[in-house]
Design a protein around this motif. Sequence first.
Motif, PDB file in Angstrom:
ATOM      1  N   PHE A  50       6.265  -4.380 -11.570  1.00 27.03           N
ATOM      2  CA  PHE A  50       6.011  -2.761 -12.298  1.00 27.03           C
ATOM      3  C   PHE A  50       6.026  -1.467 -11.347  1.00 27.03           C
ATOM      4  N   LYS A  51       6.549  -0.309 -11.712  1.00 28.52           N
ATOM      5  CA  LYS A  51       6.807   0.227 -10.830  1.00 28.52           C
ATOM      6  C   LYS A  51       6.606   1.669 -11.487  1.00 28.52           C
ATOM      7  N   LEU A  52       6.136   2.410 -10.190  1.00 29.27           N
ATOM      8  CA  LEU A  52       4.800   4.022 -10.455  1.00 29.27           C
ATOM      9  C   LEU A  52       6.032   4.954 -10.587  1.00 29.27           C
ATOM     10  N   PRO A  53       6.062   6.083 -10.878  1.00 22.43           N
ATOM     11  CA  PRO A  53       6.290   7.339 -10.190  1.00 22.43           C
ATOM     12  C   PRO A  53       4.842   8.113  -9.592  1.00 22.43           C
ATOM     13  N   PRO A  54       5.049   8.770  -8.775  1.00 26.01           N
ATOM     14  CA  PRO A  54       4.058   9.542  -8.192  1.00 26.01           C
ATOM     15  C   PRO A  54       3.164   9.937  -9.731  1.00 26.01           C
ATOM     16  N   GLY A  55       1.433   9.718  -9.521  1.00 31.65           N
ATOM     17  CA  GLY A  55       0.751  10.150 -10.126  1.00 31.65           C
ATOM     18  C   GLY A  55       0.257   9.057 -11.356  1.00 31.65           C
ATOM     19  N   ALA A  56       1.329   7.841 -11.969  1.00 31.61           N
ATOM     20  CA  ALA A  56       1.333   7.824 -13.048  1.00 31.61           C
ATOM     21  C   ALA A  56       0.320   6.615 -13.432  1.00 31.61           C
ATOM     22  N   ASN A  57      -0.209   6.096 -14.454  1.00 28.90           N
ATOM     23  CA  ASN A  57      -1.167   5.962 -15.431  1.00 28.90           C
ATOM     24  C   ASN A  57      -0.659   4.712 -16.784  1.00 28.90           C
ATOM     25  N   ASN A  58      -1.624   3.600 -16.052  1.00 22.47           N
ATOM     26  CA  ASN A  58      -1.563   3.105 -17.381  1.00 22.47           C
ATOM     27  C   ASN A  58      -2.203   1.974 -17.362  1.00 22.47           C
TER      28      ASN A  58
ATOM     29  N   GLY B 288     -10.299  -0.116 -31.345  1.00 24.89           N
ATOM     30  CA  GLY B 288     -10.352   0.794 -30.827  1.00 24.89           C
ATOM     31  C   GLY B 288     -10.044   0.574 -29.535  1.00 24.89           C
ATOM     32  N   ASP B 289     -10.613   1.195 -28.584  1.00 26.92           N
ATOM     33  CA  ASP B 289      -9.859   1.564 -26.991  1.00 26.92           C
ATOM     34  C   ASP B 289      -9.897  -0.129 -26.378  1.00 26.92           C
ATOM     35  N   PRO B 290      -8.871  -0.434 -26.309  1.00 26.71           N
ATOM     36  CA  PRO B 290      -8.815  -1.670 -25.412  1.00 26.71           C
ATOM     37  C   PRO B 290      -9.635  -2.043 -23.928  1.00 26.71           C
ATOM     38  N   ALA B 291      -9.729  -0.912 -23.314  1.00 23.70           N
ATOM     39  CA  ALA B 291     -10.784  -1.164 -22.201  1.00 23.70           C
ATOM     40  C   ALA B 291     -12.365  -1.514 -22.161  1.00 23.70           C
ATOM     41  N   TYR B 292     -13.058  -1.431 -23.738  1.00 27.30           N
ATOM     42  CA  TYR B 292     -13.742  -1.361 -23.969  1.00 27.30           C
ATOM     43  C   TYR B 292     -13.731  -2.653 -24.950  1.00 27.30           C
ATOM     44  N   ILE B 293     -13.360  -2.941 -25.586  1.00 24.63           N
ATOM     45  CA  ILE B 293     -13.501  -4.041 -27.392  1.00 24.63           C
ATOM     46  C   ILE B 293     -13.307  -5.254 -26.656  1.00 24.63           C
ATOM     47  N   GLY B 294     -11.970  -4.880 -24.965  1.00 24.57           N
ATOM     48  CA  GLY B 294     -11.132  -5.631 -24.484  1.00 24.57           C
ATOM     49  C   GLY B 294     -11.574  -5.635 -22.894  1.00 24.57           C
ATOM     50  N   MET B 295     -10.638  -6.070 -22.384  1.00 19.04           N
ATOM     51  CA  MET B 295     -10.981  -5.704 -20.882  1.00 19.04           C
ATOM     52  C   MET B 295     -10.348  -4.774 -20.524  1.00 19.04           C
ATOM     53  N   GLU B 296      -9.460  -3.673 -19.692  1.00 13.81           N
ATOM     54  CA  GLU B 296      -8.383  -2.823 -19.507  1.00 13.81           C
ATOM     55  C   GLU B 296      -8.382  -2.837 -17.790  1.00 13.81           C
ATOM     56  N   ILE B 297      -7.091  -3.918 -17.448  1.00  9.70           N
ATOM     57  CA  ILE B 297      -6.991  -4.109 -15.968  1.00  9.70           C
ATOM     58  C   ILE B 297      -6.384  -2.330 -15.601  1.00  9.70           C
ATOM     59  N   GLN B 298      -6.556  -1.798 -14.620  1.00  9.85           N
ATOM     60  CA  GLN B 298      -6.611  -0.598 -14.206  1.00  9.85           C
ATOM     61  C   GLN B 298      -4.535  -0.417 -13.584  1.00  9.85           C
ATOM     62  N   ILE B 299      -3.876   0.234 -14.211  1.00  7.51           N
ATOM     63  CA  ILE B 299      -2.931   0.092 -13.260  1.00  7.51           C
ATOM     64  C   ILE B 299      -2.342   1.583 -13.207  1.00  7.51           C
ATOM     65  N   LEU B 300      -2.496   1.939 -12.000  1.00  8.95           N
ATOM     66  CA  LEU B 300      -2.334   3.974 -11.461  1.00  8.95           C
ATOM     67  C   LEU B 300      -2.241   3.903  -9.916  1.00  8.95           C
ATOM     68  N   ASP B 301      -1.732   4.382 -10.193  1.00 11.20           N
ATOM     69  CA  ASP B 301      -0.969   5.490  -8.431  1.00 11.20           C
ATOM     70  C   ASP B 301      -2.570   6.307  -7.896  1.00 11.20           C
ATOM     71  N   ASP B 302      -3.811   5.117  -7.469  1.00 13.75           N
ATOM     72  CA  ASP B 302      -4.618   5.513  -7.111  1.00 13.75           C
ATOM     73  C   ASP B 302      -4.289   6.112  -5.510  1.00 13.75           C
ATOM     74  N   GLY B 303      -3.775   6.337  -4.856  1.00 18.52           N
ATOM     75  CA  GLY B 303      -3.217   6.984  -4.087  1.00 18.52           C
ATOM     76  C   GLY B 303      -2.995   8.402  -3.952  1.00 18.52           C
ATOM     77  N   HIS B 304      -2.693   8.475  -4.835  1.00 17.01           N
ATOM     78  CA  HIS B 304      -2.157  10.220  -5.139  1.00 17.01           C
ATOM     79  C   HIS B 304      -3.026  11.302  -5.348  1.00 17.01           C
ATOM     80  N   PRO B 305      -2.634  12.048  -4.762  1.00 16.08           N
ATOM     81  CA  PRO B 305      -4.088  13.673  -4.133  1.00 16.08           C
ATOM     82  C   PRO B 305      -4.644  13.584  -5.921  1.00 16.08           C
TER      83      PRO B 305
END
Length: 168
Positions: A33-41, A52-69
């Motif tokens: 995967f390739k993220l632009p600055p500050g991206a979330n998926n 409903g929301d997959p983060a709750y009715i299943g599991m979500e493995i976070q994809i996030l440019d977590d180093g972005h300010p």
Amino acid sequence: KGYDAQDGILVCQPGGGLFTEKEYANFIFRFEFKLPPGANNGVGIRTPAEGGDPAYIGMEIQILDDGHPKYDWIKPYQAHGSIYGVVPAKRGVLKPAGEWNTEEIVAQGSKIKVTVNGTVVVDADIAGIKETVDGRPHPGLHNEKGHIGFLGHGDRVEFRNIRIKPLP
């Protein structure tokens, strides 16, 4: 809706959920995967087709440019590679925004392992988890099977070399 194939690359722009037709219980899911600055998926695993929301009715493995300010405020369980709201990931393994990263998610029974760029960031046995670190209900946390999918959150994110290997 929101996903296109462009020159062999799956592009989410901005996109919602894109799920497998088949359900998986135990598997290895590999992708780049390739993220632009500050991206979330995210990646939904063991997610029902509806409800409903997959983060709750299943599991979500976070994809996030977590180093972005703009994400200075996030909790550890929201960092890239985390089982969202449940198990925090080790940080500091993402390549700079705009570069390709590799990720592998292994689900074998109650064990979930996430490896990013060759570093294990989550190695958890979720069997004993009764209360989540975010304090919210996650009714799908212990699903034995479900769909795998990309969870667009409004940002352009690119994926390639997507592979799923079912495990016994």
